[in-house]
Design an enzyme around this catalytic site. Structure first.
Site, PDB file in Angstrom:
ATOM      1  N   ARG A   1     -20.986 -59.651 -12.394  1.00 47.66           N
ATOM      2  CA  ARG A   1     -22.134 -58.955 -12.179  1.00 47.66           C
ATOM      3  C   ARG A   1     -22.973 -58.809 -13.328  1.00 47.66           C
ATOM      4  NH1 ARG A   1     -20.449 -53.309 -11.842  1.00 47.66           N
ATOM      5  NH2 ARG A   1     -22.581 -52.941 -11.450  1.00 47.66           N
ATOM      6  N   LYS A   2     -22.385 -59.518 -14.433  1.00 54.56           N
ATOM      7  CA  LYS A   2     -23.467 -59.439 -15.539  1.00 54.56           C
ATOM      8  C   LYS A   2     -24.319 -60.667 -15.766  1.00 54.56           C
ATOM      9  CE  LYS A   2     -19.430 -57.009 -18.039  1.00 54.56           C
ATOM     10  NZ  LYS A   2     -18.764 -57.107 -19.199  1.00 54.56           N
TER      11      LYS A   2
ATOM     12  N   ASP B   1     -38.433 -55.311 -21.158  1.00 57.80           N
ATOM     13  CA  ASP B   1     -37.648 -54.803 -19.803  1.00 57.80           C
ATOM     14  C   ASP B   1     -37.972 -55.383 -18.460  1.00 57.80           C
ATOM     15  OD1 ASP B   1     -35.040 -53.571 -18.884  1.00 57.80           O
ATOM     16  OD2 ASP B   1     -36.208 -51.828 -18.281  1.00 57.80           O
TER      17      ASP B   1
END
Length: 254
Positions: A218-219, A173
């Site tokens: 936005r992705k 992450d």
């Protein structure tokens, strides 16, 4: 802080000029010594309170020989020699890493300086070198790739002698999110899908590579893989979805 120290100094200076301190009961030498020592202390305080961030992505004594070798492999590509004999930026760029990033809390309220001074980035909250997350990131913006050299410390143990799956997820992450943020600005993780293939021995040096698959509004879709330092063994692979955000939205959240 400077204004507060200035006010304190003025108070002591004013006390030194009060009549009862200039009476024979107060030895002049003691009064002068007190004020002199206080002034000296005040002059050294700025250096005590000044904070120069430590870049945790630089080599230290805990790094293995393999981690140093990989670091040098990418670091040398951060600067290249021009035909004129000068230097210019290369295809790769090292990303500095610090242990503090928090300035605000939800609702737009500033954290008190005391709380803020204690806040620590999760992967950098242990100052002991090599004990937990020891890593450095390099990014290649032209190729839209990011590489992390990661050495897992003894505090990340899960299965005996191996790295905890949650620590692996944290690093994936961190790498994929940092990569997305470099490409588009602030982001938040919307989805993280991880497949664990083989365990990672504690203390080993591995590579975490991420690349941008696609971006729509936005992705941002990013794929990531974690391999042995020579790339011959796949330990973990993952896909992640990040959403670009406006930091002001976080400040309005309650």
């Amino acid at each position: 802080m400077a204004r507060s120290l200035g006010r304190i100094l003025k108070v002591f200076q004013s006390l030194g000029s009060l009549p009862f301190l200039s009476t024979p009961l107060m030895r002049p030498s003691a009064s002068v010594s007190l004020r002199t020592n206080f002034v000296r202390t005040m002059m050294t305080l700025p250096s005590l309170f000044s904070f120069k961030p430590r870049d945790f992505s630089l080599p230290n004594s805990s790094w293995s020989a393999e981690m140093r070798r990989l670091y040098e492999h990418y670091d040398i590509q951060c600067e290249v020699e021009t035909e004129a004999g000068g230097k210019q930026g290369g295809p790769w760029k090292r990303i500095p890493s610090f242990n503090r990033s928090l300035k605000f809390v939800p609702g737009g309220v500033y954290l008190s300086k005391i709380i803020q001074s204690k806040a620590r980035l999760f992967t950098r909250n242990i100052r002991e070198s090599g004990a937990a997350f020891e890593y450095v990131l390099f990014v290649n913006e032209e190729e839209q790739r990011c590489v992390c050299i990661f050495q897992a410390g003894h505090l990340l143990e899960g299965p005996p002698g191996h790295v905890h799956g949650g620590a692996i997820a944290t690093m994936i992450d961190t790498v994929a999110g940092s990569h997305a943020a470099i490409l588009s600005g602030p982001v938040m993780t919307a989805n993280l899908n991880i497949n664990y293939r083989s365990p990672i021995p504690l203390g080993s040096t591995v590579l975490i590579e991420s690349c941008l698959d696609k971006q729509e509004g936005r992705k941002m879709c990013v794929s990531c893989k974690l391999t042995s330092n020579d790339g011959s063994k796949l330990h973990t692979e993952a896909t992640a979805l990040f959403l670009s955000i406006n930091v002001s939205h976080l400040l309005r959240e309650g």
